[in-house]
Structures are given as structure tokens and as C-alpha cells.
Write a protein that holds these residues in place. Structure first.
Motif: not given
Length: 119
Positions: A19, A57, A59, A64, A68, A70, A81
Motif C-alpha cells: 500500500r 477513478t 486505471y 485493472k 485500487t 483512493s 492498494e
């Protein structure tokens, strides 16, 4: 002025997770787009994912379903993430902020954080 500080990079085995975080400080406009980019040795810097101040968002194809993006606007912090990591995800990951409206914004970059996926 705006400062961006990434953290969370490191060495991980294939299939593992990491992360990344990017903390922004300074004069940040309400309308902005934040994003993660990466650059592998000998290659150009490519976009990984972006997120608008409203949470929209986007990607890149290779990430994909695995990554993730955020953000927490109250903390001016963005996250990435990364799951199911692959050796080809190895790169320096950069945080980016497009500060302002799409017609008139200033671009800022973090210093980068190394992500290495290897057994």
C-alpha cells in the motif's frame, strides 16, 4: 507551493501486496486530480491510476482489477492498494497532483518510492 511525500514502497514477493501513500501539503485547490505514475529502468514514466477530487477513478490496463486508488480529502492523502503484484510492476512509483481546473492547473510530483517485486 505544494509538497508531495510518498511512502510505503519496498520489496515484495510475486503475488504479494503493498500500500502506497501520498501526503499532500501546501496550497491545494478544491478542484484537482491526483494520480500514481511509475517508471521502470530504461522506460518512460507511465500513468498507473488517477482520481479526481470528486472520487472519479481511472486505471491503466495492466493494473485493472489488481490496484485500487483512493483518497481522503480531509487528510489530503492519496493511496494505492496494490494486490497480486507481478515482477513487471517493479518501478519507481511517483505521486502526482494536477492542482486546479483542467484548463489551468499546475503539476506537482513527489520524489518517488521504489517498489520491487521479486522472489
Amino acid at each position: 507551493q505544494v509538497q508531495l511525500m510518498e511512502s510505503g514502497g519496498g520489496l515484495v514477493q510475486p503475488g504479494g501486496s503493498l500500500r502506497l501513500s501520498c501526503a499532500a501539503s501546501g496550497n491545494i485547490f478544491a478542484i484537482n486530480v491526483m494520480g500514481w505514475y511509475r517508471q521502470a529502468p530504461g522506460k518512460q514514466r507511465d500513468v498507473v491510476a488517477t482520481i479526481t477530487n470528486t472520487g472519479f477513478t481511472a486505471y491503466a490496463g495492466p493494473v485493472k482489477g489488481r490496484f485500487t486508488i483512493s483518497r481522503d480529502n480531509t487528510k489530503n492523502t492519496m493511496y494505492l492498494e496494490m494486490n497480486s503484484l507481478r515482477p513487471e510492476d517493479t518501478a519507481v512509483y511517483y505521486c502526482n497532483l494536477q492542482n486546479g481546473d483542467i484548463r489551468d492547473y499546475t503539476n506537482y510530483w513527489g520524489q518517488g518510492t521504489q517498489v520491487t517485486v521479486s522472489s
